[in-house]
Motif scaffolding. Structure first.
Motif, PDB file in Angstrom:
ATOM      1  N   SER A   1       6.413 117.548 -17.731  1.00  0.00           N
ATOM      2  CA  SER A   1       5.685 116.623 -16.854  1.00  0.00           C
ATOM      3  C   SER A   1       6.689 115.586 -16.378  1.00  0.00           C
ATOM      4  O   SER A   1       6.984 114.629 -17.086  1.00  0.00           O
ATOM      5  CB  SER A   1       4.544 115.959 -17.626  1.00  0.00           C
ATOM      6  N   GLY A   2       7.224 115.794 -15.204  1.00  0.00           N
ATOM      7  CA  GLY A   2       8.312 114.943 -14.736  1.00  0.00           C
ATOM      8  C   GLY A   2       9.617 115.381 -15.387  1.00  0.00           C
ATOM      9  O   GLY A   2       9.646 116.208 -16.317  1.00  0.00           O
ATOM     10  N   PHE A   3      10.698 114.831 -14.915  1.00  0.00           N
ATOM     11  CA  PHE A   3      12.008 115.218 -15.460  1.00  0.00           C
ATOM     12  C   PHE A   3      12.963 114.044 -15.365  1.00  0.00           C
ATOM     13  O   PHE A   3      13.108 113.415 -14.317  1.00  0.00           O
ATOM     14  CB  PHE A   3      12.561 116.419 -14.679  1.00  0.00           C
ATOM     15  N   ASN A   4      13.606 113.762 -16.479  1.00  0.00           N
ATOM     16  CA  ASN A   4      14.601 112.696 -16.514  1.00  0.00           C
ATOM     17  C   ASN A   4      15.799 113.157 -17.323  1.00  0.00           C
ATOM     18  O   ASN A   4      16.074 112.654 -18.409  1.00  0.00           O
ATOM     19  CB  ASN A   4      13.992 111.418 -17.103  1.00  0.00           C
ATOM     20  N   GLY A   5      16.491 114.136 -16.795  1.00  0.00           N
ATOM     21  CA  GLY A   5      17.713 114.596 -17.447  1.00  0.00           C
ATOM     22  C   GLY A   5      17.457 115.583 -18.569  1.00  0.00           C
ATOM     23  O   GLY A   5      16.338 115.723 -19.063  1.00  0.00           O
ATOM     24  N   LEU A   6      18.502 116.281 -18.956  1.00  0.00           N
ATOM     25  CA  LEU A   6      18.396 117.297 -20.013  1.00  0.00           C
ATOM     26  C   LEU A   6      19.568 117.152 -20.969  1.00  0.00           C
ATOM     27  O   LEU A   6      20.715 117.019 -20.547  1.00  0.00           O
ATOM     28  CB  LEU A   6      18.371 118.699 -19.391  1.00  0.00           C
ATOM     29  N   PHE A   7      19.242 117.185 -22.251  1.00  0.00           N
ATOM     30  CA  PHE A   7      20.237 117.012 -23.307  1.00  0.00           C
ATOM     31  C   PHE A   7      20.432 118.327 -24.051  1.00  0.00           C
ATOM     32  O   PHE A   7      19.498 119.105 -24.220  1.00  0.00           O
ATOM     33  CB  PHE A   7      19.764 115.961 -24.320  1.00  0.00           C
ATOM     34  N   TRP A   8      21.647 118.536 -24.509  1.00  0.00           N
ATOM     35  CA  TRP A   8      21.942 119.603 -25.466  1.00  0.00           C
ATOM     36  C   TRP A   8      22.449 118.950 -26.743  1.00  0.00           C
ATOM     37  O   TRP A   8      23.284 118.032 -26.721  1.00  0.00           O
ATOM     38  CB  TRP A   8      22.997 120.570 -24.932  1.00  0.00           C
ATOM     39  N   TYR A   9      21.934 119.465 -27.874  1.00  0.00           N
ATOM     40  CA  TYR A   9      22.328 118.989 -29.189  1.00  0.00           C
ATOM     41  C   TYR A   9      22.788 120.169 -30.034  1.00  0.00           C
ATOM     42  O   TYR A   9      22.334 121.303 -29.847  1.00  0.00           O
ATOM     43  CB  TYR A   9      21.154 118.309 -29.900  1.00  0.00           C
TER      44      TYR A   9
ATOM     45  N   GLU B   1      21.970 119.639 -41.649  1.00  0.00           N
ATOM     46  CA  GLU B   1      22.404 118.369 -41.084  1.00  0.00           C
ATOM     47  C   GLU B   1      21.489 117.953 -39.937  1.00  0.00           C
ATOM     48  O   GLU B   1      20.696 118.745 -39.438  1.00  0.00           O
ATOM     49  CB  GLU B   1      23.849 118.473 -40.591  1.00  0.00           C
ATOM     50  N   ALA B   2      21.625 116.698 -39.507  1.00  0.00           N
ATOM     51  CA  ALA B   2      20.847 116.204 -38.375  1.00  0.00           C
ATOM     52  C   ALA B   2      21.485 116.672 -37.066  1.00  0.00           C
ATOM     53  O   ALA B   2      22.684 116.948 -37.004  1.00  0.00           O
ATOM     54  CB  ALA B   2      20.784 114.677 -38.413  1.00  0.00           C
ATOM     55  N   PRO B   3      20.700 116.770 -35.995  1.00  0.00           N
ATOM     56  CA  PRO B   3      21.272 117.132 -34.690  1.00  0.00           C
ATOM     57  C   PRO B   3      22.240 116.068 -34.194  1.00  0.00           C
ATOM     58  O   PRO B   3      22.060 114.873 -34.440  1.00  0.00           O
ATOM     59  CB  PRO B   3      20.040 117.202 -33.783  1.00  0.00           C
ATOM     60  N   THR B   4      23.270 116.520 -33.484  1.00  0.00           N
ATOM     61  CA  THR B   4      24.210 115.588 -32.862  1.00  0.00           C
ATOM     62  C   THR B   4      24.331 115.913 -31.378  1.00  0.00           C
ATOM     63  O   THR B   4      24.254 117.072 -30.968  1.00  0.00           O
ATOM     64  CB  THR B   4      25.604 115.647 -33.516  1.00  0.00           C
ATOM     65  N   PHE B   5      24.529 114.889 -30.567  1.00  0.00           N
ATOM     66  CA  PHE B   5      24.564 114.989 -29.114  1.00  0.00           C
ATOM     67  C   PHE B   5      25.771 115.788 -28.637  1.00  0.00           C
ATOM     68  O   PHE B   5      26.890 115.595 -29.114  1.00  0.00           O
ATOM     69  CB  PHE B   5      24.600 113.577 -28.538  1.00  0.00           C
TER      70      PHE B   5
ATOM     71  N   ALA C   1      25.995 127.320 -35.515  1.00  0.00           N
ATOM     72  CA  ALA C   1      25.025 126.223 -35.628  1.00  0.00           C
ATOM     73  C   ALA C   1      23.833 126.583 -34.763  1.00  0.00           C
ATOM     74  O   ALA C   1      23.833 127.606 -34.072  1.00  0.00           O
ATOM     75  CB  ALA C   1      25.639 124.907 -35.150  1.00  0.00           C
ATOM     76  N   SER C   2      22.836 125.726 -34.780  1.00  0.00           N
ATOM     77  CA  SER C   2      21.728 125.849 -33.824  1.00  0.00           C
ATOM     78  C   SER C   2      21.986 124.910 -32.661  1.00  0.00           C
ATOM     79  O   SER C   2      22.513 123.805 -32.849  1.00  0.00           O
ATOM     80  CB  SER C   2      20.395 125.503 -34.489  1.00  0.00           C
ATOM     81  N   TYR C   3      21.622 125.363 -31.464  1.00  0.00           N
ATOM     82  CA  TYR C   3      21.828 124.576 -30.254  1.00  0.00           C
ATOM     83  C   TYR C   3      20.462 124.299 -29.633  1.00  0.00           C
ATOM     84  O   TYR C   3      19.698 125.227 -29.346  1.00  0.00           O
ATOM     85  CB  TYR C   3      22.776 125.303 -29.294  1.00  0.00           C
ATOM     86  N   LEU C   4      20.171 123.018 -29.461  1.00  0.00           N
ATOM     87  CA  LEU C   4      18.840 122.577 -29.046  1.00  0.00           C
ATOM     88  C   LEU C   4      18.886 122.035 -27.623  1.00  0.00           C
ATOM     89  O   LEU C   4      19.711 121.176 -27.306  1.00  0.00           O
ATOM     90  CB  LEU C   4      18.334 121.473 -29.986  1.00  0.00           C
ATOM     91  N   CYS C   5      17.974 122.534 -26.808  1.00  0.00           N
ATOM     92  CA  CYS C   5      17.817 122.075 -25.430  1.00  0.00           C
ATOM     93  C   CYS C   5      16.678 121.051 -25.418  1.00  0.00           C
ATOM     94  O   CYS C   5      15.617 121.314 -26.009  1.00  0.00           O
ATOM     95  CB  CYS C   5      17.491 123.302 -24.568  1.00  0.00           C
ATOM     96  N   ALA C   6      16.865 119.916 -24.749  1.00  0.00           N
ATOM     97  CA  ALA C   6      15.838 118.862 -24.770  1.00  0.00           C
ATOM     98  C   ALA C   6      15.793 118.129 -23.433  1.00  0.00           C
ATOM     99  O   ALA C   6      16.557 117.176 -23.227  1.00  0.00           O
ATOM    100  CB  ALA C   6      16.099 117.882 -25.916  1.00  0.00           C
ATOM    101  N   PRO C   7      14.888 118.529 -22.533  1.00  0.00           N
ATOM    102  CA  PRO C   7      14.705 117.753 -21.315  1.00  0.00           C
ATOM    103  C   PRO C   7      13.890 116.493 -21.595  1.00  0.00           C
ATOM    104  O   PRO C   7      13.095 116.448 -22.544  1.00  0.00           O
ATOM    105  CB  PRO C   7      13.920 118.704 -20.404  1.00  0.00           C
ATOM    106  N   GLY C   8      14.107 115.465 -20.777  1.00  0.00           N
ATOM    107  CA  GLY C   8      13.314 114.244 -20.871  1.00  0.00           C
ATOM    108  C   GLY C   8      12.179 114.304 -19.862  1.00  0.00           C
ATOM    109  O   GLY C   8      12.403 114.689 -18.710  1.00  0.00           O
ATOM    110  N   ASP C   9      10.978 113.910 -20.271  1.00  0.00           N
ATOM    111  CA  ASP C   9       9.850 113.975 -19.343  1.00  0.00           C
ATOM    112  C   ASP C   9       9.714 112.662 -18.565  1.00  0.00           C
ATOM    113  O   ASP C   9      10.607 111.810 -18.606  1.00  0.00           O
ATOM    114  CB  ASP C   9       8.553 114.354 -20.088  1.00  0.00           C
ATOM    115  N   SER C  10       8.590 112.491 -17.883  1.00  0.00           N
ATOM    116  CA  SER C  10       8.422 111.324 -17.020  1.00  0.00           C
ATOM    117  C   SER C  10       8.426 110.013 -17.796  1.00  0.00           C
ATOM    118  O   SER C  10       8.696 108.954 -17.233  1.00  0.00           O
ATOM    119  CB  SER C  10       7.116 111.451 -16.224  1.00  0.00           C
TER     120      SER C  10
END
Lengths: 114, 109
Positions: free
Chosen positions: B27-35, B41-45, B84-93
């Motif tokens: 719902s909306g889009f404000n950039g996309l992050f990969w971690y 361990e915790a995810p890192t940017f 490792a695991s690679y996580l895709c994370a878009p930002g919504d509105s």
């Protein structure tokens, strides 16, 4: 501190007891997230705080779960009457919010309900 | 609704190149992050894309096409430590990050 701090790092509790998990975000970060992660699984969103806005609680799995963020800084996730299925790693992350949304994660709290 | 799709698992050879794809609906889009998240361990940017195109950062590059709701993470000269695991994370509105389940990358010698 320099990073996101979570405490305790490990918690073993008996079924039916209440637990409180704490998150100290990076100073100045207005956004704070709680996630849950079971072994080998992805991140399960729980709750999102952004500044003074009403938190997004849509990920909380039941009314046994609640979270608050005092003074826009420290956050506490409370699980009441814990169940074995609550066992997981609980991760907290914070960010500057807005377009500068890079999230920094704490090392998590590993919760085991026995 | 909001949805993120990534392959569950990929295998690649040390020294090779691998591309991890991510398609998203938010719902909306404000950039996309990969971690990146190593086991236990915790995810890192890793990277952030807000405009279409390729962002290069050493051995890692990330691509975004907003019109297609598509991103990929490209890893070159793979090393064993890239397992490792690679996580895709878009930002919504609301600038809230929406997380995919992650792609587990296994590197073989």
């Amino acid at each position: 501190g320099a990073g996101v701090s979570q405490s305790p790092s490990n918690k073993v509790t008996e079924k039916g007891k209440d637990v409180e998990l704490r998150c100290d975000p990076i100073s100045g970060h207005t956004a704070l997230y709680w996630y849950r992660q079971s072994l080998g699984q992805g991140l399960e969103f729980l709750i999102y705080f952004q500044g003074n806005s009403a938190p997004d609680k849509s990920g909380l799995p039941s009314d046994r779960f609640s979270a608050e963020r005092t003074g826009g800084s420290v956050s506490t996730l409370t699980i009441q009457r814990t169940q074995q299925e609550d066992s997981a790693v609980y991760l907290c992350a914070s960010s500057l919010g807005g377009r500068r949304g890079e999230a920094f994660f704490g090392q998590g709290t590993r919760l085991t309900v026995v | 609704g909001q949805n993120i799709d990534q392959p569950t698992e990929m295998t690649a050879t040390e020294g090779a190149i691998v591309q991890i794809n991510c398609t998203y609906q938010t719902s909306g889009f404000n950039g996309l992050f990969w971690y990146q998240q190593h086991a236990g361990e915790a995810p890192t940017f890793l990277s952030y894309n807000v405009l279409d195109g390729l962002e290069e950062k050493g051995r890692f590059s990330s691509f975004l096409s907003r019109s297609k709701g598509y991103s990929y993470l490209l890893l070159k000269e793979l090393q064993m430590k890239d397992s490792a695991s690679y996580l895709c994370a878009p930002g919504d509105s609301n600038y809230q990050l929406i997380w995919g389940a992650g792609t587990k990358l296994i590197i073989k010698p």
